[in-house]
Scaffold this motif. Structure first.
Motif, PDB file in Angstrom:
ATOM      1  N   MET A  43       0.972  -1.238   0.359  1.00  0.00           N
ATOM      2  CA  MET A  43       0.238  -0.233   0.033  1.00  0.00           C
ATOM      3  C   MET A  43       0.821   1.454  -0.122  1.00  0.00           C
ATOM      4  O   MET A  43       0.255   2.687   0.015  1.00  0.00           O
ATOM      5  N   ASP A  44       2.333   1.602   0.520  1.00  0.00           N
ATOM      6  CA  ASP A  44       2.895   2.432   0.305  1.00  0.00           C
ATOM      7  C   ASP A  44       4.216   2.498  -0.699  1.00  0.00           C
ATOM      8  O   ASP A  44       4.747   1.959  -0.869  1.00  0.00           O
ATOM      9  N   VAL A  45       4.112   3.367  -1.586  1.00  0.00           N
ATOM     10  CA  VAL A  45       4.729   3.350  -3.043  1.00  0.00           C
ATOM     11  C   VAL A  45       5.978   4.420  -2.168  1.00  0.00           C
ATOM     12  O   VAL A  45       6.714   3.921  -3.059  1.00  0.00           O
ATOM     13  N   GLU A  46       6.030   5.362  -1.275  1.00  0.00           N
ATOM     14  CA  GLU A  46       7.030   6.149  -0.730  1.00  0.00           C
ATOM     15  C   GLU A  46       7.850   4.786   0.026  1.00  0.00           C
ATOM     16  O   GLU A  46       9.164   4.587  -0.793  1.00  0.00           O
ATOM     17  N   PHE A  47       7.601   3.808   0.823  1.00  0.00           N
ATOM     18  CA  PHE A  47       7.887   3.000   1.303  1.00  0.00           C
ATOM     19  C   PHE A  47       8.984   2.273   0.379  1.00  0.00           C
ATOM     20  O   PHE A  47       9.855   1.842   0.164  1.00  0.00           O
ATOM     21  N   MET A  48       7.872   1.603  -0.633  1.00  0.00           N
ATOM     22  CA  MET A  48       8.755   0.567  -1.175  1.00  0.00           C
ATOM     23  C   MET A  48       9.541   0.828  -1.980  1.00  0.00           C
ATOM     24  O   MET A  48      10.512  -0.005  -2.848  1.00  0.00           O
ATOM     25  N   LYS A  49       9.667   2.199  -2.717  1.00  0.00           N
ATOM     26  CA  LYS A  49      10.577   2.904  -3.486  1.00  0.00           C
ATOM     27  C   LYS A  49      12.121   2.455  -2.657  1.00  0.00           C
ATOM     28  O   LYS A  49      13.372   2.167  -3.676  1.00  0.00           O
ATOM     29  N   THR A  50      11.743   2.199  -1.333  1.00  0.00           N
ATOM     30  CA  THR A  50      13.194   2.091  -0.794  1.00  0.00           C
ATOM     31  C   THR A  50      13.596   0.073  -0.589  1.00  0.00           C
ATOM     32  O   THR A  50      14.805   0.337   0.518  1.00  0.00           O
ATOM     33  N   GLN A  51      12.840  -0.129  -1.003  1.00  0.00           N
ATOM     34  CA  GLN A  51      12.751  -1.465  -1.201  1.00  0.00           C
ATOM     35  C   GLN A  51      13.753  -2.030  -2.354  1.00  0.00           C
ATOM     36  O   GLN A  51      13.401  -1.607  -3.457  1.00  0.00           O
ATOM     37  N   PRO A  52      14.502  -3.568  -2.071  1.00  0.00           N
ATOM     38  CA  PRO A  52      14.890  -3.806  -3.204  1.00  0.00           C
ATOM     39  C   PRO A  52      13.738  -4.098  -4.595  1.00  0.00           C
ATOM     40  O   PRO A  52      14.309  -3.649  -5.905  1.00  0.00           O
ATOM     41  N   PHE A  53      11.740  -4.348  -4.631  1.00  0.00           N
ATOM     42  CA  PHE A  53      11.378  -4.323  -5.748  1.00  0.00           C
ATOM     43  C   PHE A  53      11.168  -2.943  -5.872  1.00  0.00           C
ATOM     44  O   PHE A  53      11.132  -3.162  -6.665  1.00  0.00           O
ATOM     45  N   GLY A  54      11.645  -2.025  -5.297  1.00  0.00           N
ATOM     46  CA  GLY A  54      10.931  -1.006  -5.630  1.00  0.00           C
ATOM     47  C   GLY A  54       9.720  -0.184  -6.485  1.00  0.00           C
ATOM     48  O   GLY A  54       9.402   1.237  -6.652  1.00  0.00           O
ATOM     49  N   GLN A  55       8.955  -1.316  -6.219  1.00  0.00           N
ATOM     50  CA  GLN A  55       7.931  -0.351  -6.492  1.00  0.00           C
ATOM     51  C   GLN A  55       6.340  -2.103  -5.432  1.00  0.00           C
ATOM     52  O   GLN A  55       6.884  -3.092  -4.537  1.00  0.00           O
TER      53      GLN A  55
END
Length: 149
Positions: A43-55
């Motif tokens: 649900m969190d676009v900004e958080f996932m930008k910092t994770q390995p999948f990027g989305q």
């Protein structure tokens, strides 16, 4: 569509492929609302930008539900679903991915609880637009034997 297939009519190796379904933002939101799973991974676009999948990645349970739903084009009145075994979330699914399901009969066995029926095991592979398996599970059906009809 109704199609009567008795236990004896199933053959190891038989299979079929469903049509495709593109995963949308709405799918993510509706599934989160139904399940209460609002994890930032979905649900969190900004958080996932910092994770390995990027989305954001799709809920595994959503991919499973949609993958199963794609197979629900044939109604067999002499069979019912007994459940699923060995489910694995193999690769992530993203918004915009298109998935389809391939099912293959991988096993047949006696049903220890119902003498007039057998169990049919159908391997379910959910596949993305790149041809990659993203989810796999074994679907178990209880199917009436012909002689019991």
């Amino acid at each position: 569509m109704e199609q009567i297939r008795y236990f004896e009519d199933y053959a190891i190796g038989d299979g079929r492929k469903t049509y495709g379904r593109t995963i949308t933002e709405t799918d993510f939101v509706v599934h989160a609302g139904h399940t209460g799973d609002f994890f930032p991974h979905h649900m969190d676009v900004e958080f996932m930008k910092t994770q390995p999948f990027g989305q954001r990645i799709a809920h595994g349970t959503m991919v499973f539900s949609i993958g199963v739903g794609l197979t629900a084009s044939v109604i067999n009145p002499v069979a019912f679903s007994y459940g699923y075994d060995r489910m694995r979330f193999i690769r992530p699914v993203f918004i915009g991915d298109t998935i389809h399901t391939r099912v293959t009969i991988t096993g047949k066995e006696d049903d220890p609880k119902r003498a007039g029926s057998g169990r049919v095991i159908e391997r379910m592979d959910v596949i993305n637009q790149k041809g990659e398996v993203v989810l796999a599970a074994d679907h178990i059906y209880v199917v009436e034997r012909r002689q019991s009809a």
